[in-house]
Design an enzyme around this catalytic site. Structure first.
Site, PDB file in Angstrom:
ATOM      1  N   SER A 158      -3.406  -0.318  14.533  1.00  0.00           N
ATOM      2  CA  SER A 158      -4.065   0.984  14.791  1.00  0.00           C
ATOM      3  C   SER A 158      -4.232   1.307  16.467  1.00  0.00           C
ATOM      4  O   SER A 158      -4.534   0.088  16.919  1.00  0.00           O
ATOM      5  CB  SER A 158      -5.433   1.329  14.094  1.00  0.00           C
ATOM      6  OG  SER A 158      -6.143   2.262  14.533  1.00  0.00           O
TER       7      SER A 158
ATOM      8  N   TYR B 214     -12.974  -3.304  11.307  1.00  0.00           N
ATOM      9  CA  TYR B 214     -11.453  -2.691  11.418  1.00  0.00           C
ATOM     10  C   TYR B 214     -10.778  -2.885  12.381  1.00  0.00           C
ATOM     11  O   TYR B 214      -9.606  -3.302  12.568  1.00  0.00           O
ATOM     12  CB  TYR B 214     -11.971  -1.206  11.048  1.00  0.00           C
ATOM     13  CG  TYR B 214     -10.612  -0.536  10.681  1.00  0.00           C
ATOM     14  CD1 TYR B 214     -10.021  -0.673   9.703  1.00  0.00           C
ATOM     15  CD2 TYR B 214      -9.925   0.143  12.031  1.00  0.00           C
ATOM     16  CE1 TYR B 214      -8.558   0.103   9.585  1.00  0.00           C
ATOM     17  CE2 TYR B 214      -8.815   0.902  11.712  1.00  0.00           C
ATOM     18  CZ  TYR B 214      -8.168   1.024  10.494  1.00  0.00           C
ATOM     19  OH  TYR B 214      -7.053   1.779  10.516  1.00  0.00           O
TER      20      TYR B 214
ATOM     21  N   GLY C 250       0.731  -1.199   0.069  1.00  0.00           N
ATOM     22  CA  GLY C 250      -0.050   0.070  -0.052  1.00  0.00           C
ATOM     23  C   GLY C 250       0.836   1.187  -0.098  1.00  0.00           C
ATOM     24  O   GLY C 250       0.661   2.157   0.899  1.00  0.00           O
TER      25      GLY C 250
ATOM     26  N   ASP D 166      -2.617  -7.203  -5.750  1.00  0.00           N
ATOM     27  CA  ASP D 166      -3.891  -7.191  -4.774  1.00  0.00           C
ATOM     28  C   ASP D 166      -3.213  -8.108  -3.615  1.00  0.00           C
ATOM     29  O   ASP D 166      -3.209  -9.314  -3.724  1.00  0.00           O
ATOM     30  CB  ASP D 166      -4.821  -7.683  -5.485  1.00  0.00           C
ATOM     31  CG  ASP D 166      -6.356  -7.840  -4.432  1.00  0.00           C
ATOM     32  OD1 ASP D 166      -6.064  -7.752  -3.267  1.00  0.00           O
ATOM     33  OD2 ASP D 166      -7.392  -8.307  -5.015  1.00  0.00           O
TER      34      ASP D 166
END
Ligand code: NAP
Length: 246
Positions: free
Chosen positions: A141, A154, A13, A62
């Site tokens: 995160s 998430y 990414g 991907d």
């Protein structure tokens, strides 16, 4: 393998946001960066890294596809013969309240955020094991530690990354391979651009350092974890969040 390249860094990414900043943070003449992305273009990251004195190649891959990931690493190993650093950064969010969350939103997030990390780490680890050296850095995160309403999928994926990191750290440590997670807080990128200005202001008042984080704040910590200075750190979660979670 090119004589000039001392280190090969792979970033998932890397076309935008935090991933692009991570690629840029690795810009130096001794380092060859390979990054992937799913849909947008790679040229901007390649150009910025070149302007900063490094070298980066972006490939459309991907990470949910085992076959595409294998092909990606075959290309990298064919060119440089090594994978020294893997940064699992690619991630998506499909937010919604639990009772309304569609199965597809759950599956899509798990596929990119967790299965993608599995595919890339497994493939990179094989090359690292042969070399008896490696640095794996997974982008989790803050919400993986705190939870967050409207993000059950998430949050589950980001908490999963923390567990995955610790398991991999224990499994690969005897081969001089470290695995750590970086847990960003509120960072201004496309992923958070949809938030209303008011919501952003409220978030910032809850951050002790009183500002949103930048992609570069995260890139600097990733570069540290990939460096020899971090050789004795493994299985850890480093929070980069301005103090919003301590
Ligand atoms: P972003 O701007 O939305 O960028 C996401 C990147 O992931 C893009 O390069 C995208 O490629 C790539 N990607 C998505 N799906 C992919 C797939 N299937 N295969 C390969 N690449 C794929 O996100 P960001 O804010 O920089 O976030 C980067 C990481 O930090 C994510 O893991 C995110 O969960 C985490 N994070 C972000 C924040 C924040 O506040 N922004 C906070 C905590 C954690 P395309 O450009 O081709 O779409």
């Amino acid at each position: 393998m090119s004589d000039q390249v001392r280190r090969t860094v792979v970033v998932t990414g890397g076309s935008r946001g935090i991933g692009r900043a991570i690629c840029l943070s690795f810009a130096d003449p001794d380092t060859k960066v390979f990054f992937n992305y799913s849909s947008t273009e790679a040229e901007e990251t390649e150009k910025l890294v070149a302007e900063a004195g490094g070298s980066a190649t972006g490939l459309r891959v991907d990470i949910t596809s085992e076959g595409e990931v294998k092909g990606f690493f075959e290309t990298i190993l064919g060119e440089t013969g090594q994978v020294d650093v893997l940064v699992n950064n690619a991630g998506i969010a499909r937010d919604g309240l639990l009772v309304r969350m569609k199965e597809k939103d759950w599956d899509d997030v798990m596929d990119v955020n967790l299965k993608g990390v599995f595919h890339c780490t497994k493939t990179a680890a094989k090359a690292m094991l042969k070399k008896r050296y490696g640095r794996i850095i997974n982008v989790s995160s803050v919400v993986g530690a705190t939870g967050n309403p409207g993000q059950a999928n998430y949050v589950a994926s980001k908490a999963g990354i923390i567990g995955f990191t610790k398991a991999v750290a224990r499994e690969l440590a005897s081969r001089n391979i470290t695995a750590n997670a970086v847990a960003p807080g509120f960072i201004e990128t496309d992923m958070t651009a949809f938030l209303p200005e008011n919501a952003k202001k409220v978030m910032i008042t809850n951050i002790p350092l009183r500002r949103a984080g930048t992609p570069e704040d995260v890139g600097a910590v990733v570069v540290f974890l990939a460096s020899e200075s971090a050789a004795y750190i493994t299985g850890q979660v480093i929070h980069v969040n301005g103090g919003m979670y301590m």
